[in-house]
Design a protein around this motif. Structure first.
Motif: not given
Length: 305
Positions: A203-218
């Motif tokens: 889940a590391l990539q998803d955690k980093w994306l979340h920090q950059q403002g990318v939502s799960a649905r995108h």
């Protein structure tokens, strides 16, 4: 008293994955293995082996197998410290089942293995699992010790702090130009750029994306690459970006073959060493080897505020 002939058969089946291979390992017939396990299951009053390809253990079966391995470890220590009581050759070399995350196994953990095996006769049986899930492997009796990201209390275990493993989101210069170009790295461009994921637990990539403002649905498209070596090569080849441990890609960052997507946005994963408490005496030397190797490669854990 437990039936150690049955326990030996159980451990062999779960290690080898089949009755036939277990029989060859113990130099008996498959029917003898089956009979020993049947008697053991009758004695404990529950199923211990799930027949299949491969054969696997129930929770009770895995815990009994772990008990056998702990006994073998203690007997080996007895032989080492009192050779006159247990002559050489009468005690089998114990095998320690461990769970380690792939990035640790591909970097600092090999140094721990080298130091440990040079000082004894124990064998290692290492399985790869995500650091957020290895604690569960100890709880379920699959392994005797593990590198884990959990500092929480694990029933029946001792936990030792190790170090921080730092990760950066990185890609090749060609990939950066293709997907980010003049627009730069934004939530919009990140949602279009393919990423690498090790496996379904990563889940590391998803955690980093979340920090950059990318939502799960995108969430962006992703490639699944369950190999630490191929993970780096795929980024170098411009296939996708991924979260890489700095200890594995430092040279690539220095020579420019990989670049950070967003400077100063690294993520740190704290690592701990957990082992079964009732095996502490037998694992003391391994624990010290693990601590020494982690501290030599990685940064100290940051104190909790």
């Amino acid at each position: 008293m437990l039936d150690y002939a049955g326990l030996e058969a159980l451990a062999a089946v779960l290690r080898e994955g089949s009755f036939d291979r277990a029989a060859r390992k113990l130099h008996v017939t498959p029917s003898a293995i089956s009979q020993r396990i049947k008697l053991l299951e009758e004695r404990v009053g529950q199923v211990l082996v799930m027949r299949g390809t491969p054969c696997t253990g129930t929770e009770a079966g895995r815990r009994l197998c772990l008990h056998v391995e702990q006994v073998a470890l203690l007997e080996n220590e007895l032989r080492r410290n009192n050779p006159e009581l247990v002559p050489e050759g009468q005690v089998a070399r114990p095998t320690l089942k461990l769970a380690v995350n792939a990035d640790s196994l591909n970097s600092w953990f090999v140094d721990a293995m080298a130091a440990f095996t040079q000082g004894g006769n124990e064998l290692l049986d290492i399985s790869i699992d995500d650091q957020d899930h290895t604690a569960k492997r100890i709880k379920e009796g699959d392994v005797m010790a593990a590198v884990t990201a959990s500092s929480s209390h694990i029933t029946g275990c001792n936990i030792w702090p190790l170090a921080n493993m730092h990760y950066v989101a990185a890609a090749s210069p060609a990939f950066m130009q293709r997907y980010f170009g003049e627009a730069g790295v934004t939530p919009q461009t990140l949602s279009q750029a393919p990423l690498l994921t090790y496996d379904r637990k990563d889940a590391l990539q998803d955690k980093w994306l979340h920090q950059q403002g990318v939502s799960a649905r995108h969430a962006p498209p992703r490639h699944w690459v369950p190999s630490a070596h191929a993970f780096v090569r795929a980024s170098l080849a411009g296939i996708a970006w991924g979260m890489h441990p700095t200890v594995l890609i430092q040279e690539h960052l220095q020579d420019g073959s990989l670049v950070e997507l967003v400077p100063d946005s690294r993520m740190s994963v704290p690592l701990y060493w957990a082992h079964a408490r009732n095996a502490q005496a037998g694992l003391e030397r391994l624990t010290q080897c693990v601590i020494n190797a982690a501290q030599a490669w990685l940064d100290p854990l940051e104190p909790k505020v």
